[in-house]
Design an enzyme around this catalytic site. Sequence first.
Site, PDB file in Angstrom:
ATOM      1  N   ASP A  24       0.837  -1.193   0.000  1.00 37.30           N
ATOM      2  CA  ASP A  24       0.000   0.000   0.000  1.00 37.30           C
ATOM      3  C   ASP A  24       0.876   1.248   0.000  1.00 37.30           C
ATOM      4  OD1 ASP A  24      -2.274   1.535   0.068  1.00 37.30           O
ATOM      5  OD2 ASP A  24      -2.626   1.287   2.220  1.00 37.30           O
ATOM      6  N   GLU A  71     -11.818  -5.242  -5.497  1.00 35.51           N
ATOM      7  CA  GLU A  71     -12.329  -3.867  -5.499  1.00 35.51           C
ATOM      8  C   GLU A  71     -11.504  -2.925  -6.369  1.00 35.51           C
ATOM      9  OE1 GLU A  71     -13.886  -6.228  -2.543  1.00 35.51           O
ATOM     10  OE2 GLU A  71     -11.788  -5.570  -2.484  1.00 35.51           O
ATOM     11  N   ASN A  72     -10.293  -3.332  -6.722  1.00 40.47           N
ATOM     12  CA  ASN A  72      -9.409  -2.430  -7.480  1.00 40.47           C
ATOM     13  C   ASN A  72      -9.873  -2.180  -8.907  1.00 40.47           C
ATOM     14  OD1 ASN A  72      -6.306  -3.506  -5.872  1.00 40.47           O
ATOM     15  ND2 ASN A  72      -7.670  -1.800  -5.379  1.00 40.47           N
ATOM     16  N   ARG A 197      -6.126  -1.275   8.461  1.00 48.88           N
ATOM     17  CA  ARG A 197      -7.299  -2.101   8.176  1.00 48.88           C
ATOM     18  C   ARG A 197      -6.863  -3.289   7.331  1.00 48.88           C
ATOM     19  NH1 ARG A 197      -8.077   2.768   5.491  1.00 48.88           N
ATOM     20  NH2 ARG A 197      -7.777   2.676   3.221  1.00 48.88           N
ATOM     21  N   LEU A 198      -7.720  -4.310   7.280  1.00 49.98           N
ATOM     22  CA  LEU A 198      -7.396  -5.562   6.607  1.00 49.98           C
ATOM     23  C   LEU A 198      -7.736  -5.539   5.125  1.00 49.98           C
ATOM     24  CD1 LEU A 198      -6.211  -8.322   7.189  1.00 49.98           C
ATOM     25  CD2 LEU A 198      -8.473  -9.107   7.900  1.00 49.98           C
ATOM     26  N   GLU A 210      -1.107 -11.984  13.676  1.00 49.59           N
ATOM     27  CA  GLU A 210      -0.601 -10.767  14.305  1.00 49.59           C
ATOM     28  C   GLU A 210      -0.551  -9.676  13.240  1.00 49.59           C
ATOM     29  OE1 GLU A 210       0.151 -10.530  17.547  1.00 49.59           O
ATOM     30  OE2 GLU A 210      -0.358 -12.643  17.860  1.00 49.59           O
TER      31      GLU A 210
END
Length: 244
Positions: A24, A71-72, A197-198, A210
């Site tokens: 990201d 979603e991309n 966020r995941l 983790e």
Amino acid sequence: MDKQELIERLRGISLPQHVGIIMDGDGRWARQRMLPRSAGHREGAETFGKIARFARDCGIPYITFYAFSTENWKRPADEVKQLMDLLHKFLGDTYKYKEENIRVCFLGDLTRLRPDLQQDIERLREESRQNTGITVNIALNYGGRDEIVRAARALCRQAAAGTLRPEEITEERLSEALDTAGMPECDVIIRPSGEQRLSNFLLWQAAYTEFIFMDTLWPDFTEEDFVQAMLEYAGRNRRFGGVL
């Protein structure tokens, strides 16, 4: 600090069997430098190769990179095309992975990709199948919810055909129907860029993952950042619902 010195810092600690990375920050990296987003994606692709090789050298058996989500597709068409062209270039460099003992697998619904990309993906899967240094998973047109739905549908088809009874559907059976069948669940997920966020990544496999969030943008992510994440992971107290 050179690469070997960084690896030495990990000697003797408990390393994860499976690392997930949400790549990201490419766009913000480019914007900060007044460059087109495509420049950030190209730099991010270089970081991908660098970290995959370093994880292999550290002794990590599995690593999964979130490359393109379900979603991309909502992004501008020209950016999606640039990403797919970048993927095509990556797939064209398959000889590197054969020589470097890297096994490459792909997660996600690949049927929406261009036919030439699907062919390249299948070739890379085959050519790297016997490599044992590390398994690098690339999540393409991937979403955790979509993966679970596809697995559920596969089990439903077996039940409808009479080869599987509903009461035989267990967590283990569902795991075997996922894209990561035969792989360990994800021990740690690293997300650079400052987001926490995941984003629909490895939802099933992240039940006891983790999480490590870092402010570094993905194109700037270094081997030292990876080592810091591994050291933080090693210091976590993982109880899996029990008491130590």
